[in-house]
Write an enzyme that holds these catalytic residues in place. Structure first.
Site, PDB file in Angstrom:
ATOM      1  CG  ASP A 230      -1.945   1.123   1.318  1.00  0.00           C
ATOM      2  OD1 ASP A 230      -2.727   1.430   0.357  1.00  0.00           O
ATOM      3  OD2 ASP A 230      -1.589   2.063   2.056  1.00  0.00           O
ATOM      4  CD  GLU A 326      -3.999   0.438  -2.868  1.00  0.00           C
ATOM      5  OE1 GLU A 326      -5.160   0.511  -2.686  1.00  0.00           O
ATOM      6  OE2 GLU A 326      -2.862   1.297  -2.929  1.00  0.00           O
ATOM      7  CG  ASP A 408      -1.372   3.819   5.304  1.00  0.00           C
ATOM      8  OD1 ASP A 408      -2.497   4.125   4.594  1.00  0.00           O
ATOM      9  OD2 ASP A 408      -0.573   4.709   5.810  1.00  0.00           O
TER      10      ASP A 408
END
Length: 489
Positions: A230, A326, A408
């Site tokens: 992340d 992502e 996170d």
């Protein structure tokens, strides 16, 4: 137009670049600039030559000339443009006096770039190219164009001493650091140079050799472990693996460290007499000196950032067999003026690019989570999805099971779980058939902004709506499939 077969490396070989900084003398630097200028001039000539037929056809159509009597389309293939360029270069006043001072590869490089530009425009017009819509190729400015030139044939090589490279028409040029590694691979027969590209970047001349090199697949330290990454601004990366371990990579913030010095040097530059194109005023020597000093700070910041990102991605790819990242809309994030500088300094897009190609070297998986997958809003313990989670809320609190975790860390754990879901098909994200059965309150995993239609082709642009060898159909923006949460690269 014909298509050139794409080069395929031998089994067990990969194509990669070896880049070295050059230390040219004054004569060699003038030759390098001349070759890059020749490539730019050839590119501009090709753009003008191809688009001239477009405007001619448009003018003839306005006079009512029948379709069969219109001027023929000029092909933008590199072969056609090179053939025409070789025919006119001796008589065209733009090239007649100096074209033989540079290698023929300089002009071929510019023509190849023009072909790539026209192909991108054609594919974009037909809706076959991802990203923003690409317009008609434009001329490259002498002041703003990046100095670059590519050599695909000729006597380019690395000398036996490892301290010099040989380029066509320029001879031996000293490299800043030894190239013994590549030289030894070539001598052993495990590497072969395919092309060489010189460019001026960050205040230095660089040469990049495209090499077909034998690279055996190396086994990573933990091939059965998946890690979710992340990315963020406050913390560069939070990595959570499938074993439950969570690691945090701090954000070095290289630009912020040099911001005070850049502010001081920029103020010093503004007090000097700089160039003015409107009046033709030349910059003073003091301005050039101050500007060079400021540019060195910018270059140092860029080099530090590049070094840090390479070390991070290399360490990740050497340890984990599966990496989940992502699909961030970095271009959209950069439109936010409050966080644009911090996001650009972090290099989100570069991290994903490096993780992808370095994973291919080790035959490891790279799983890309869908852009609308709610990794931060989903509970990593029970799978419940929150309807809203503002950015200022840094702790995730699950209303269903009571889990309290840093947002996170929670997002990284959800990304790591996607790797198992992709294989097992649990229905959370990997199994597309069962994905619709999972509760997604208020469409938290879907795109909420309305899509817009693409612009219609009009006759106002050069080339009009009837380009050669193209389907006369405009495509519309398509909504992403929200059920497909994963893309396996």
């Amino acid at each position: 137009m014909f298509s050139v077969k794409r080069f395929q490396p031998q089994p067990g070989f990969v194509v990669q670049a070896y880049r070295f900084a050059l230390d040219p003398n004054a004569t060699q630097e003038r030759a390098l600039r001349s070759h890059c200028g020749a490539a730019r001039a050839a590119y501009n000539w090709a753009v003008a030559w191809v688009t001239a037929s477009w405007w001619q056809r448009k003018a003839e159509e306005s006079y009512g000339v029948p379709e069969g009597q219109l001027t023929e389309w000029r092909s933008w293939s590199a072969y056609s443009m090179r053939k025409e360029f070789n025919r006119v270069k001796r008589t065209d006043p733009q090239f007649a006096d100096w074209w033989d001072e540079n290698s023929k590869e300089a002009y071929s490089s510019g023509l190849a770039n023009a072909e790539a530009a026209f192909k991108s425009y054609s594919k974009s017009k037909r809706g076959e190219r991802k990203g923003k819509r690409v317009g008609v190729p434009r001329f490259k400015s002498k002041r703003k164009a990046r100095l670059s030139c590519r050599f695909t044939t000729g006597g380019f090589r690395i000398e036996h001493d490892g301290r010099h490279v040989v380029l066509p028409k320029m001879g031996r040029i000293r490299v800043h650091e030894r190239a013994n590694g590549l030289r030894d691979r070539i001598a052993a027969g495990t590497a072969r140079i395919l092309s060489a590209t010189v460019r001026h970047e960050r205040g230095r001349w660089l040469v990049s050799f495209q090499v077909e090199v034998k690279r055996p697949i190396t086994r990573v330290a933990r091939p059965d472990v998946a890690v979710g990454i992340d990315l963020g601004v406050k913390t560069l990366a939070v990595m959570a693996d499938s074993t439950g371990e969570i690691r945090t990579v701090p954000n070095p913030k290289h630009y912020d460290e040099g911001a005070n010095l850049l502010r001081l040097l920029s103020r010093r530059v503004s007090r000097r007499q700089g160039p003015d194109r409107r009046t033709g005023r030349k910059p003073s020597r003091r301005w050039e000196k101050a500007n060079a000093e400021r540019n060195r700070v910018h270059h140092r910041v860029a080099n530090l950032r590049s070094d840090a990102l390479h070390k991070l991605t290399t360490s990740v790819r050497a340890e984990y067999g599966t990496v989940v990242v992502e699909d961030l809309n970095v271009a959209g994030l950069l439109r936010n003026r409050r966080v644009a500088r911090a996001i650009a300094d972090a290099g989100f897009g570069e991290i994903r690019r490096q993780l992808t190609y370095k994973g291919q070297r080790n035959a490891c998986r790279t799983v890309v989570a869908n852009r609308w997958y709610p990794s931060s809003k989903t509970c990593s313990a029970c799978g419940a999805v929150k309807a809203k989670l503002p950015l200022h809320v840094r702790a995730f609190t699950c209303d269903a099971c009571g889990l309290v975790l840093d947002r996170d860390d929670n997002a990284a754990r959800n990304l790591a779980a996607l790797a198992a879901d992709c294989t097992a098909g649990t229905g959370v994200a990997g199994d597309q058939d069962a994905a619709s059965a999972v509760s997604k309150p208020r469409g938290a995993d879907q795109k909420t902004r309305a899509t817009t239609r693409s612009r219609k082709a009009t006759g106002g642009r050069a080339g009009g709506a009837t380009l050669p060898h193209q389907r006369q159909q405009e495509t519309r923006d398509r909504r992403q499939d929200t059920e497909a949460q994963l893309a396996l690269w």
